[in-house]
Design an enzyme around this catalytic site. Structure first.
Site, PDB file in Angstrom:
ATOM      1  N   ASP A   1      -9.412  30.032  28.478  1.00 25.91           N
ATOM      2  CA  ASP A   1      -8.015  30.459  28.356  1.00 25.91           C
ATOM      3  C   ASP A   1      -7.820  31.316  27.110  1.00 25.91           C
ATOM      4  OD1 ASP A   1      -7.535  27.326  29.620  1.00 25.91           O
ATOM      5  OD2 ASP A   1      -6.587  29.056  30.581  1.00 25.91           O
TER       6      ASP A   1
ATOM      7  N   ASP B   1      -3.447  26.675  38.556  1.00 28.05           N
ATOM      8  CA  ASP B   1      -3.693  26.394  37.151  1.00 28.05           C
ATOM      9  C   ASP B   1      -2.450  25.814  36.491  1.00 28.05           C
ATOM     10  OD1 ASP B   1      -4.414  28.538  34.246  1.00 28.05           O
ATOM     11  OD2 ASP B   1      -4.421  26.352  34.504  1.00 28.05           O
TER      12      ASP B   1
HETATM   13  C1  DX5 Z   1      -1.898  27.813  30.686  1.00 21.86           C
HETATM   14  C2  DX5 Z   1      -3.316  27.305  30.723  1.00 21.86           C
HETATM   15  C3  DX5 Z   1      -3.346  25.843  31.164  1.00 21.86           C
HETATM   16  C4  DX5 Z   1      -4.742  25.272  31.234  1.00 21.86           C
HETATM   17  C5  DX5 Z   1      -4.789  23.999  32.060  1.00 21.86           C
HETATM   18  O1  DX5 Z   1      -1.132  27.081  29.847  1.00 21.86           O
HETATM   19  O2  DX5 Z   1      -4.010  28.136  31.610  1.00 21.86           O
HETATM   20  O3  DX5 Z   1      -2.757  25.795  32.435  1.00 21.86           O
HETATM   21  O4  DX5 Z   1      -5.623  26.177  31.799  1.00 21.86           O
HETATM   22  O5  DX5 Z   1      -3.961  23.067  31.438  1.00 21.86           O
HETATM   23  P1  DX5 Z   1      -3.656  21.616  32.079  1.00 21.86           P
HETATM   24  O6  DX5 Z   1      -4.672  21.362  33.173  1.00 21.86           O
HETATM   25  O7  DX5 Z   1      -3.819  20.656  30.920  1.00 21.86           O
HETATM   26  O8  DX5 Z   1      -2.270  21.683  32.600  1.00 21.86           O
END
Ligand code: DX5
Length: 232
Positions: free
Chosen positions: A46, A186
């Site tokens: 990310d 995601d």
């Molecule tokens: C955006 C990021 C998150 C991350 C996953 O904020 O892209 O979505 O990848 O986070 P979780 O699985 O903890 O929601």
């Protein structure tokens, strides 16, 4: 290297793709290896710039470092403005796919053409408020559409259930037009929401805090997610 988008959607496996956003950054290499040992085929990195989203995280150097320690598919999620400026650098760093946000790309067609020219996979992410119609005109350049099920910027946020309709609608478009495009989701993916998004048509489930947390090992968390996703 993996070519995860070359098969018909109907027989594609459901992939749990750990996001390193919630990993223990004091031992990131170990945490990536733990995901690999648990059976992960890909991880999501990310990248955040503090402008497109209100957080700052990783850059090209993290991709270089992880490329050196794992053969896994590196899926780089560019939550940044002007991603077109950095595509070549991230590809050279070792990314296997570059996901750009439609909202950050006034010239999305050209940006996706550029990624294709780098001989890696393309992905387009849509924030919860962005409709599918914003992809008209670029479908032929897209390998993965990533539906954001949180507002991007942080891990551990609550799943936005309204996005299930968007996933279903996208699945219908892909089927109706016989397109070879995978649906990734995601944000807020855990053992409860995983079956919901699979049922709606997602086959790549990006999961951060439900894989990396203090409650259980990476292996236990990863396998629990696999079980829940395949319950459908
Ligand atoms: C955006 C990021 C998150 C991350 C996953 O904020 O892209 O979505 O990848 O986070 P979780 O699985 O903890 O929601």
């Amino acid at each position: 290297m993996f070519n995860l988008t070359n098969k018909k959607e109907s027989i594609l496996p459901i992939l749990i793709e750990p996001s390193i956003l919630s990993a223990d950054l004091t031992r990131l290499g170990e945490q990536v290896r733990e995901a690999e040992a648990a059976g992960a085929e890909a991880i999501q990195i990310d990248v955040m710039d503090g402008r497109f989203v209100p957080n700052i995280t990783f850059g090209q150097g993290t991709v270089v470092a992880l490329r050196a320690i794992t053969p896994m598919f590196l899926d780089v999620h560019l939550m940044i403005v002007e991603p077109e400026k950095y595509l070549t650098e991230f590809a050279k760093a070792g990314a296997n796919r570059l996901i750009v946000h439609q909202e950050a790309c006034p010239h999305l067609h050209r940006t996706l053409q550029t990624i294709r020219g780098l001989h890696i996979e393309t992905g387009v992410a849509l924030n919860p408020g962005t409709p599918l119609c914003m992809l008209e005109g670029v479908w032929d350049l897209v390998d993965v559409v990533q539906i954001m099920t949180v507002n991007p910027g942080f891990g551990g946020q609550a799943f936005i259930h309204s996005q299930l309709d968007k996933i279903r609608a996208l699945r219908q478009i892909i089927t109706a037009r016989s397109m070879n495009i995978r649906i990734a989701v995601d944000g807020g993916i855990d053992v409860t929401t995983a079956p919901l998004v699979v049922e709606a048509g997602a086959t790549i489930l990006v999961a951060g805090s439900s894989v990396y947390n203090k409650k259980a090992s990476v292996e236990a968390c990863f396998k629990a997610l696999q079980t829940s996703a395949h319950r459908v």
